[in-house]
Design a protein around this motif. Structure first.
Motif, PDB file in Angstrom:
ATOM      1  N   ARG A  10      20.301 -29.336  23.552  1.00 28.41           N
ATOM      2  CA  ARG A  10      19.346 -29.947  22.625  1.00 28.41           C
ATOM      3  C   ARG A  10      18.178 -28.997  22.376  1.00 28.41           C
ATOM      4  NH1 ARG A  10      18.185 -35.752  24.481  1.00 28.41           N
ATOM      5  NH2 ARG A  10      16.422 -34.728  25.419  1.00 28.41           N
ATOM      6  N   ARG A  11      17.696 -28.405  23.475  1.00 31.60           N
ATOM      7  CA  ARG A  11      16.543 -27.496  23.327  1.00 31.60           C
ATOM      8  C   ARG A  11      16.911 -26.233  22.560  1.00 31.60           C
ATOM      9  NH1 ARG A  11      13.413 -28.312  29.129  1.00 31.60           N
ATOM     10  NH2 ARG A  11      13.179 -30.545  28.787  1.00 31.60           N
ATOM     11  N   THR A  30      18.866 -25.998  20.155  1.00 33.78           N
ATOM     12  CA  THR A  30      18.837 -26.332  18.728  1.00 33.78           C
ATOM     13  C   THR A  30      17.398 -26.520  18.256  1.00 33.78           C
ATOM     14  OG1 THR A  30      20.737 -27.682  19.313  1.00 33.78           O
ATOM     15  CG2 THR A  30      20.019 -27.813  17.047  1.00 33.78           C
ATOM     16  N   GLN A  31      16.614 -27.270  19.057  1.00 34.18           N
ATOM     17  CA  GLN A  31      15.231 -27.562  18.640  1.00 34.18           C
ATOM     18  C   GLN A  31      14.383 -26.296  18.565  1.00 34.18           C
ATOM     19  OE1 GLN A  31      14.249 -30.272  21.738  1.00 34.18           O
ATOM     20  NE2 GLN A  31      14.851 -32.088  20.586  1.00 34.18           N
ATOM     21  N   LEU A  32      14.563 -25.407  19.541  1.00 33.77           N
ATOM     22  CA  LEU A  32      13.703 -24.221  19.601  1.00 33.77           C
ATOM     23  C   LEU A  32      14.106 -23.146  18.596  1.00 33.77           C
ATOM     24  CD1 LEU A  32      13.467 -23.950  23.480  1.00 33.77           C
ATOM     25  CD2 LEU A  32      11.601 -24.536  21.944  1.00 33.77           C
ATOM     26  N   GLN A  33      15.316 -23.267  18.062  1.00 31.72           N
ATOM     27  CA  GLN A  33      15.859 -22.280  17.113  1.00 31.72           C
ATOM     28  C   GLN A  33      15.611 -20.855  17.614  1.00 31.72           C
ATOM     29  OE1 GLN A  33      14.077 -23.522  13.371  1.00 31.72           O
ATOM     30  NE2 GLN A  33      15.959 -24.610  12.894  1.00 31.72           N
TER      31      GLN A  33
END
Lengths: 99, 163
Positions: free
Chosen positions: B88-89, B91-94
């Motif tokens: 998840r991170r 993806t979120q942090l790109q």
């Protein structure tokens, strides 16, 4: 009649451990009886063993490890503390109820 | 007194797992700080998720004898949570992977990276990966095949460049 290509296709799955017992035995006996294929098999084996080198190996410095250990000890402390507080809270409310 | 024994036993159990967890966290998020945060957060979640197993447990002599089994159990639960949070991170942090070493590895999607790490670095078998990550057998095999294809391609290219 199973030929060289048939067995060549099975090699990756052989190293991945996804062949059935029967397929594994068939491939091994083909390797044992075909010298040219055995050479090819060895090449693929070396390629497979090399795969480990393409996975990064990270250094975990002593300093970083000590810091991490400290943080995790804190997590454990906090969780046990929360747990104990909950027990006390539960007990107090039980006493209040009874009174 | 009992509480401090439990804390100590729990810490003794997890301490040897730290280098492995660090390696997995870095495989998911190639940034030291993010990786360390991921280790702490996933550990907390893992304990809370299986409270009765880890926090309410009365550590006795048999647990000490069975430490290897318990440690393996902890590692599997910890990995499961870490992968879930880490993906998840990621993806979120790109996070940009262009500048990092092992480009081919980081070009794999996060779950394939984890499978490749477990399979080729840690030597886990397909069924262990399947049960730990909660994937179906065909999904694990697909990720193993994809990662092998891409990683061997990368190896060949770097050998060609060196040669």
């Amino acid at each position: 009649m199973m030929n060289r290509d048939h067995f060549a296709r099975k090699i990756p799955a052989y190293f991945d451990g996804t062949l059935t017992e029967r397929e594994r035995t068939e491939l091994e006996s083909f390797v044992g009886t075909n010298r040219e294929f055995a050479e090819y098999f060895k090449l693929k084996q070396a390629e497979y063993n090399n795969l480990k080198n393409s996975i990064p190996h990270f250094q975990f410095s002593t300093e970083a490890q000590t810091q991490m250990e400290g943080e995790l000890k804190e997590v454990i402390d906090n969780l046990f503390h929360t747990e104990s507080s909950n027990v006390i809270e539960k007990f107090s409310s039980w006493v209040k109820e009874k009174l | 007194m009992i509480e401090s024994v439990r804390k100590k036993d729990l810490f003794t159990l997890i301490q040897p797992l730290l280098p492995k967890c660090h390696s997995l966290a870095m495989s998911l998020l190639p940034d030291d700080l993010q990786a360390q945060q991921l280790i702490v957060d996933s550990f907390t979640q893992c304990l809370l998720k299986e409270k009765s197993l880890w926090l309410d447990r009365d550590w006795d002599e048999s647990d000490k004898k069975d430490q290897l089994h318990l440690r393996r159990l902890m590692l599997k639960s910890w990995i499961k949570v870490m992968v879930h949070l880490g993906m998840r991170r990621a993806t979120q942090l790109q996070i940009r992977y262009e500048g990092v070493e092992h480009r081919e590895f980081y070009h794999l999607d996060a779950s394939t990276r984890v499978v490749a790490w477990l399979k080729y670095d840690q030597g886990w078998n397909i069924s262990e990966i399947e049960s730990t990550l909660g994937l179906k057998k065909f999904e694990v095999i697909e990720k193993v095949h994809n990662s092998r294809f891409i990683l061997t391609g990368g190896l060949k290219r770097s050998q060609e460049l060196q040669g």
